[in-house]
Design a protein around this motif. Structure first.
Motif, PDB file in Angstrom:
ATOM      1  N   LEU A 258      50.502  47.747  43.016  1.00 17.55           N
ATOM      2  CA  LEU A 258      51.005  46.862  44.064  1.00 17.55           C
ATOM      3  C   LEU A 258      51.234  45.446  43.547  1.00 17.55           C
ATOM      4  N   TYR A 259      50.300  44.974  42.701  1.00 13.94           N
ATOM      5  CA  TYR A 259      50.345  43.589  42.229  1.00 13.94           C
ATOM      6  C   TYR A 259      50.898  43.455  40.816  1.00 13.94           C
ATOM      7  N   LYS A 260      51.588  44.463  40.327  1.00 17.03           N
ATOM      8  CA  LYS A 260      52.020  44.447  38.922  1.00 17.03           C
ATOM      9  C   LYS A 260      52.976  43.297  38.599  1.00 17.03           C
ATOM     10  N   ASP A 261      53.687  42.803  39.600  1.00 18.88           N
ATOM     11  CA  ASP A 261      54.631  41.709  39.374  1.00 18.88           C
ATOM     12  C   ASP A 261      54.026  40.342  39.661  1.00 18.88           C
ATOM     13  N   ILE A 262      52.744  40.303  39.995  1.00 19.07           N
ATOM     14  CA  ILE A 262      52.037  39.028  40.163  1.00 19.07           C
ATOM     15  C   ILE A 262      51.475  38.640  38.807  1.00 19.07           C
ATOM     16  N   HIS A 263      51.866  37.482  38.309  1.00 16.15           N
ATOM     17  CA  HIS A 263      51.486  37.087  36.953  1.00 16.15           C
ATOM     18  C   HIS A 263      50.120  36.380  36.962  1.00 16.15           C
ATOM     19  N   ALA A 264      49.091  37.191  37.085  1.00 15.87           N
ATOM     20  CA  ALA A 264      47.719  36.686  37.047  1.00 15.87           C
ATOM     21  C   ALA A 264      46.814  37.813  36.572  1.00 15.87           C
ATOM     22  N   GLU A 265      45.669  37.440  36.014  1.00 13.82           N
ATOM     23  CA  GLU A 265      44.712  38.448  35.561  1.00 13.82           C
ATOM     24  C   GLU A 265      44.235  39.291  36.737  1.00 13.82           C
ATOM     25  N   PHE A 266      44.258  40.604  36.578  1.00 16.79           N
ATOM     26  CA  PHE A 266      43.756  41.526  37.594  1.00 16.79           C
ATOM     27  C   PHE A 266      42.291  41.803  37.278  1.00 16.79           C
ATOM     28  N   VAL A 267      41.403  41.394  38.169  1.00 15.79           N
ATOM     29  CA  VAL A 267      39.968  41.566  37.960  1.00 15.79           C
ATOM     30  C   VAL A 267      39.446  42.580  38.966  1.00 15.79           C
ATOM     31  N   CYS A 268      38.900  43.681  38.463  1.00 17.54           N
ATOM     32  CA  CYS A 268      38.302  44.704  39.313  1.00 17.54           C
ATOM     33  C   CYS A 268      36.782  44.617  39.169  1.00 17.54           C
ATOM     34  N   THR A 269      36.083  44.542  40.291  1.00 15.42           N
ATOM     35  CA  THR A 269      34.643  44.313  40.231  1.00 15.42           C
ATOM     36  C   THR A 269      33.933  45.061  41.355  1.00 15.42           C
TER      37      THR A 269
END
Length: 457
Positions: free
Chosen positions: A189-200
């Motif tokens: 969903l967020y692949k085009d958002i240019h920011a680190e994806f943090v899963c926690t």
């Protein structure tokens, strides 16, 4: 993707428009018929720079619709965002009624849906809300979490006035989940958002917005208090803070942001006290700066209380200087802890290879002699003897020689003030000062046999 957004207020409207801009098809859901009408006409429900154009563009492309019917939205989408308000009570508690009402509506809708569904909480909620939402959905739907649906936490980091820009350029994209499929879907969903994806962890994600906003408030108040002092001295406070912010190595950085023991040393206590005194001389009230000292004292008290709570009299202190790799004892916080424990009758042994009592001079010597005049009876450079003869080991410095402590000395009570280990599998009892237990060993659950009972006077 097909997305439903429950709540068409500030965050919901921005999210709907921005997701449509990224090519997703969005159904907005709200009980307010006027908001639903506006979205169906391609108009925003809020005033915000750039939002009107995005809503109109999404409407023209057929990417945004809105409805008051939850079942319709859930049936036609694979991810449902909850972005309703969480107002505060007078006492500061959150009113989560809107969150739980939406959870119930989604649960009812899922009764008639076979496909796996993802519910993402975007609203700012306290830790534990995600679990409760999942329980409500299970109850209303008759389905099972992580089998038929899941609930993730996906807090937003939007500022009013720049929310559209912030949506596309966030500091990070944060998702708390215990479901791999949900993580994959949110990454897509967020692949085009240019920011680190943090899963926690879910509760970590739920906590983050409160930590962020409280720190932002602290920064504002701190800047104002510094400004008030500078004004009293005729100093340009904006130049002071502009230079302060240029230091990305210490001032604006991850440094010092590690929960653990109190601060000490020759600089921080002295300089902070001087700034407080300066403010007092100028008749400037600085409650935040004033409270720093007491908060630090509280952390020393926490350490003392933690040690006493173990019910063991023989305590080994591993590190006496205020920082690893030094012999500086000036205002070392562990010295105050040792002083209190000695006063309460504990048997103290101290290991510090860097502290050589015969070589102490000047203020370093004066400080320690005023606190613990018979220090030579407690300090040694023999690590093994301290560990062997103590029931409780208190790690106060991050020294490399302590790395194998848990393996070398099993079945002790270890109190870690500095997060010496990221995670442990220790067959004794491990406790961190400012973090939950990281010990995975079953022995952690065993009750510590105390050799004295604590008495309150």
């Amino acid at each position: 993707m097909n997305i439903s957004i429950f709540g068409l207020g500030y965050v919901g409207c921005v999210g709907a428009a921005c997701l449509a801009k990224l090519g997703h098809k969005v159904i907005g859901v709200d009980v307010n018929e006027n908001k639903v009408r506006l979205m169906n006409e391609g108009k925003p429900t809020i005033i915000e720079e750039g939002i009107a154009e995005l809503c109109q563009e999404a409407h023209d492309k057929g990417l945004i619709t809105a409805t008051t019917v939850a079942a319709k939205a859930v049936a036609q989408t694979e991810i449902s965002f909850i972005v309703v308000g969480t107002p505060s009570s007078k006492e500061g508690h959150l009113n989560l009624d809107y969150i739980y009402t939406v959870a119930g509506r989604i649960g009812h809708a899922l009764q008639h849906k076979d496909e796996f569904h993802i519910v993402a909480i975007r609203s700012t909620v306290l830790p534990g809300t995600n679990q409760k939402v999942g329980e409500i959905i299970e109850q209303k739907s008759g389905k099972k979490r992580n089998v038929d649906f899941t609930v993730v936490s996906n807090p937003e980091f939007l500022r009013e006035g720049t929310s559209v820009e912030d949506y596309f350029n966030p500091p990070l994209t944060l998702v708390g989940t215990d479901n791999k499929l949900a993580e994959q879907k949110l990454r897509e969903l967020y692949k085009d958002i240019h920011a680190e994806f943090v899963c926690t962890d879910i509760k970590v994600a739920e906590m983050m917005k409160y930590v962020n906003n409280t720190y932002h408030a602290l920064k504002i108040v701190f800047g104002n208090e510094v400004g008030n002092i500078c004004k009293g001295l005729g100093i340009d406070s904006h130049k002071v803070m502009e230079i302060f912010c240029k230091d990305k190595q210490l001032n604006i950085s991850p440094y010092y942001f590690k929960p653990g023991f109190a601060y000490g040393g020759s600089c921080l206590p002295k300089d902070m006290k001087a700034l407080k005194t300066l403010a007092r001389d100028l008749y400037v009230d600085v409650p935040v700066i004033e409270s720093i000292y007491q908060s630090n004292e509280n952390q020393k008290k926490n350490a003392v209380e933690t040690i006493i709570s173990k019910g063991k009299r023989k305590v080994g202190i591993l590190g006496l200087s205020f920082k690893a790799g030094t012999d500086d004892l000036r205002c070392s916080p562990i010295v105050d802890v040792v002083e209190q424990l000695l006063g309460k009758g504990f048997e103290i042994r101290i290991y510090d290879k860097n502290v050589r009592l015969s070589e102490l001079t000047g203020t370093n010597k004066d400080f320690i002699m005023a606190k613990i005049p018979h220090l030579q009876h407690f300090v040694t450079d023999d690590l093994h003897s301290v560990c062997q003869e103590s029931d409780v080991l208190v790690v106060t410095n991050k020294e490399k020689e302590f790395a194998n402590l848990l393996a070398d000395y099993p079945q002790k009570v270890v109190i870690d003030l500095v997060r010496q280990w990221k995670e442990v599998d220790y067959n004794g009892y491990y406790e961190g000062l400012s973090w939950g237990s990281i010990n995975t060993n079953p022995a952690q659950a065993e009750q510590v046999a105390q050799d004295f009972k604590r008495t309150e006077f």
